[in-house]
Design a protein around this motif. Structure first.
Motif, PDB file in Angstrom:
ATOM      1  N   PHE A 100       0.787  -1.205   0.027  1.00  0.00           N
ATOM      2  CA  PHE A 100      -0.138  -0.131  -0.092  1.00  0.00           C
ATOM      3  C   PHE A 100       0.866   1.066  -0.025  1.00  0.00           C
ATOM      4  O   PHE A 100       0.596   2.128  -0.780  1.00  0.00           O
ATOM      5  N   SER A 101       2.002   1.199   0.913  1.00  0.00           N
ATOM      6  CA  SER A 101       2.880   2.481   0.915  1.00  0.00           C
ATOM      7  C   SER A 101       3.526   2.527  -0.194  1.00  0.00           C
ATOM      8  O   SER A 101       3.803   3.543  -0.620  1.00  0.00           O
ATOM      9  N   GLU A 102       4.211   1.373  -0.954  1.00  0.00           N
ATOM     10  CA  GLU A 102       4.652   1.564  -2.340  1.00  0.00           C
ATOM     11  C   GLU A 102       3.898   2.164  -3.448  1.00  0.00           C
ATOM     12  O   GLU A 102       4.342   3.159  -3.970  1.00  0.00           O
ATOM     13  N   LEU A 103       2.676   1.898  -3.371  1.00  0.00           N
ATOM     14  CA  LEU A 103       1.687   2.508  -4.365  1.00  0.00           C
ATOM     15  C   LEU A 103       1.621   4.118  -3.905  1.00  0.00           C
ATOM     16  O   LEU A 103       1.552   4.658  -5.207  1.00  0.00           O
ATOM     17  N   GLN A 104       1.300   4.495  -2.748  1.00  0.00           N
ATOM     18  CA  GLN A 104       1.364   5.676  -2.528  1.00  0.00           C
ATOM     19  C   GLN A 104       2.740   6.502  -2.894  1.00  0.00           C
ATOM     20  O   GLN A 104       2.588   7.643  -3.719  1.00  0.00           O
ATOM     21  N   ALA A 105       3.614   6.042  -2.671  1.00  0.00           N
ATOM     22  CA  ALA A 105       5.152   6.424  -2.977  1.00  0.00           C
ATOM     23  C   ALA A 105       5.487   6.601  -4.565  1.00  0.00           C
ATOM     24  O   ALA A 105       5.877   7.584  -4.762  1.00  0.00           O
ATOM     25  N   ASP A 106       4.794   5.805  -5.132  1.00  0.00           N
ATOM     26  CA  ASP A 106       4.650   5.848  -6.675  1.00  0.00           C
ATOM     27  C   ASP A 106       3.922   7.149  -7.155  1.00  0.00           C
ATOM     28  O   ASP A 106       4.303   7.717  -7.990  1.00  0.00           O
ATOM     29  N   MET A 107       2.842   7.397  -6.393  1.00  0.00           N
ATOM     30  CA  MET A 107       2.006   8.549  -6.983  1.00  0.00           C
ATOM     31  C   MET A 107       2.889   9.742  -6.763  1.00  0.00           C
ATOM     32  O   MET A 107       2.873  10.665  -7.630  1.00  0.00           O
ATOM     33  N   ILE A 108       3.483   9.876  -5.439  1.00  0.00           N
ATOM     34  CA  ILE A 108       4.386  10.871  -4.937  1.00  0.00           C
ATOM     35  C   ILE A 108       5.453  11.093  -6.166  1.00  0.00           C
ATOM     36  O   ILE A 108       5.862  12.262  -6.545  1.00  0.00           O
ATOM     37  N   SER A 109       6.083  10.132  -6.453  1.00  0.00           N
ATOM     38  CA  SER A 109       7.352   9.973  -7.136  1.00  0.00           C
ATOM     39  C   SER A 109       6.849  10.469  -8.649  1.00  0.00           C
ATOM     40  O   SER A 109       7.755  11.242  -9.210  1.00  0.00           O
ATOM     41  N   ILE A 110       5.790  10.179  -9.129  1.00  0.00           N
ATOM     42  CA  ILE A 110       5.440  10.569 -10.739  1.00  0.00           C
ATOM     43  C   ILE A 110       5.451  12.114 -10.364  1.00  0.00           C
ATOM     44  O   ILE A 110       5.628  12.595 -11.373  1.00  0.00           O
ATOM     45  N   CYS A 111       4.761  12.459  -9.463  1.00  0.00           N
ATOM     46  CA  CYS A 111       4.427  14.014  -9.263  1.00  0.00           C
ATOM     47  C   CYS A 111       5.692  14.718  -9.163  1.00  0.00           C
ATOM     48  O   CYS A 111       5.885  15.854  -9.868  1.00  0.00           O
ATOM     49  N   MET A 112       6.553  14.249  -8.602  1.00  0.00           N
ATOM     50  CA  MET A 112       8.066  14.746  -8.143  1.00  0.00           C
ATOM     51  C   MET A 112       8.557  14.631  -9.530  1.00  0.00           C
ATOM     52  O   MET A 112       9.243  15.726 -10.096  1.00  0.00           O
ATOM     53  N   GLU A 113       8.406  13.906 -10.294  1.00  0.00           N
ATOM     54  CA  GLU A 113       9.274  13.898 -11.751  1.00  0.00           C
ATOM     55  C   GLU A 113       8.821  14.639 -12.541  1.00  0.00           C
ATOM     56  O   GLU A 113       9.416  15.586 -13.335  1.00  0.00           O
ATOM     57  N   TYR A 114       7.442  15.357 -12.405  1.00  0.00           N
ATOM     58  CA  TYR A 114       6.855  16.058 -13.123  1.00  0.00           C
ATOM     59  C   TYR A 114       7.294  17.335 -13.249  1.00  0.00           C
ATOM     60  O   TYR A 114       7.530  18.055 -13.903  1.00  0.00           O
ATOM     61  N   VAL A 115       7.731  17.751 -11.971  1.00  0.00           N
ATOM     62  CA  VAL A 115       8.561  18.917 -11.398  1.00  0.00           C
ATOM     63  C   VAL A 115       9.818  19.075 -11.432  1.00  0.00           C
ATOM     64  O   VAL A 115      10.453  19.667 -10.690  1.00  0.00           O
ATOM     65  N   GLU A 116      10.645  18.016 -12.054  1.00  0.00           N
ATOM     66  CA  GLU A 116      11.957  17.628 -11.932  1.00  0.00           C
ATOM     67  C   GLU A 116      12.452  17.609 -10.479  1.00  0.00           C
ATOM     68  O   GLU A 116      13.473  18.310 -10.239  1.00  0.00           O
ATOM     69  N   ASP A 117      11.634  17.027  -9.517  1.00  0.00           N
ATOM     70  CA  ASP A 117      12.185  17.176  -8.231  1.00  0.00           C
ATOM     71  C   ASP A 117      12.355  18.632  -7.316  1.00  0.00           C
ATOM     72  O   ASP A 117      12.716  18.930  -6.493  1.00  0.00           O
ATOM     73  N   ARG A 118      11.627  19.739  -8.098  1.00  0.00           N
ATOM     74  CA  ARG A 118      11.748  20.813  -7.520  1.00  0.00           C
ATOM     75  C   ARG A 118      10.433  21.355  -7.121  1.00  0.00           C
ATOM     76  O   ARG A 118       9.703  22.100  -7.776  1.00  0.00           O
ATOM     77  N   ALA A 119      10.135  21.155  -5.890  1.00  0.00           N
ATOM     78  CA  ALA A 119       8.827  21.414  -5.105  1.00  0.00           C
ATOM     79  C   ALA A 119       9.173  21.241  -3.878  1.00  0.00           C
ATOM     80  O   ALA A 119      10.233  20.659  -3.234  1.00  0.00           O
ATOM     81  N   ASP A 120       8.444  22.132  -2.999  1.00  0.00           N
ATOM     82  CA  ASP A 120       8.506  22.232  -1.442  1.00  0.00           C
ATOM     83  C   ASP A 120       7.588  21.147  -0.976  1.00  0.00           C
ATOM     84  O   ASP A 120       7.760  20.574   0.072  1.00  0.00           O
ATOM     85  N   LYS A 121       6.361  20.899  -1.702  1.00  0.00           N
ATOM     86  CA  LYS A 121       5.488  19.846  -1.060  1.00  0.00           C
ATOM     87  C   LYS A 121       4.607  19.320  -2.399  1.00  0.00           C
ATOM     88  O   LYS A 121       4.463  20.154  -3.264  1.00  0.00           O
ATOM     89  N   VAL A 122       4.263  18.265  -2.348  1.00  0.00           N
ATOM     90  CA  VAL A 122       3.248  17.593  -3.233  1.00  0.00           C
ATOM     91  C   VAL A 122       2.131  17.138  -2.703  1.00  0.00           C
ATOM     92  O   VAL A 122       1.877  16.423  -1.621  1.00  0.00           O
ATOM     93  N   TYR A 123       1.059  17.451  -3.361  1.00  0.00           N
ATOM     94  CA  TYR A 123      -0.271  16.861  -2.938  1.00  0.00           C
ATOM     95  C   TYR A 123      -0.891  16.137  -3.996  1.00  0.00           C
ATOM     96  O   TYR A 123      -1.121  16.578  -5.401  1.00  0.00           O
ATOM     97  N   VAL A 124      -1.521  15.176  -3.451  1.00  0.00           N
ATOM     98  CA  VAL A 124      -2.246  14.216  -4.559  1.00  0.00           C
ATOM     99  C   VAL A 124      -3.535  13.860  -4.015  1.00  0.00           C
ATOM    100  O   VAL A 124      -3.693  13.295  -2.691  1.00  0.00           O
ATOM    101  N   TYR A 125      -4.429  14.144  -5.069  1.00  0.00           N
ATOM    102  CA  TYR A 125      -5.847  13.657  -4.581  1.00  0.00           C
ATOM    103  C   TYR A 125      -6.126  12.480  -5.378  1.00  0.00           C
ATOM    104  O   TYR A 125      -6.029  12.313  -6.693  1.00  0.00           O
TER     105      TYR A 125
END
Length: 149
Positions: free
Chosen positions: A8-33
């Motif tokens: 379950f945690s891995e799948l959530q982490a995957d959502m966060i990591s694809i969102c981080m990739e979108y901003v090339e790891d340049r963000a302070d916080k990421v929010y996924v709904y």
């Protein structure tokens, strides 16, 4: 039941990591709904960048002068959303496999600097004829932006 939690945690982490990739790891916080209600899967994501809360298609608005621009092409945005939705489906399969309740709604917050991860889950159906998951995702964005969560 560590295996369920880990997957379950891995799948959530995957959502966060694809969102981080979108901003090339340049963000302070990421929010996924993420929403899975009555057969409809929906996802959205937004960011806090330079203390500005911005939706995914407006991340360049948060940049300072001289910052390298983000690629916010429709193609990249849809790729992120597709992966989020695939992860939601995988979570659903996982919940079925382990006979767990599937959250109808997940709000994931990742603080990049501190590495803190927070998740809120809902298990009840909204049964709202007017509000779609997209509306609820937008409302969450406004709430976060106004309260600087």
């Amino acid at each position: 039941m560590k295996e369920f939690e880990d997957k379950f945690s891995e799948l959530q982490a995957d959502m966060i990591s694809i969102c981080m990739e979108y901003v090339e790891d340049r963000a302070d916080k990421v929010y996924v709904y993420a929403s899975r209600e009555e057969g409809i899967i929906s996802g959205s994501f937004f960011y806090c960048i330079n203390n500005k809360y911005v939706e995914c298609h407006k991340v360049n608005d948060a940049l300072e002068n001289g910052d390298e621009r983000y690629d916010v092409s429709q193609k990249r945005m849809l790729m992120v959303l597709r992966i989020i939705c695939e992860d939601i489906e995988k979570i659903e399969d996982l919940c079925k496999e382990y006979e767990r309740d599937m959250p109808t709604e997940m709000k994931l917050i990742y603080d990049v600097k501190s590495g803190n991860f927070k998740a809120e889950y809902k298990y009840d159906y909204t049964h709202d004829d007017i509000k779609t998951a997209d509306h609820i995702g937008d409302e969450w964005f406004e709430e976060v932006k106004n309260n600087k969560l």
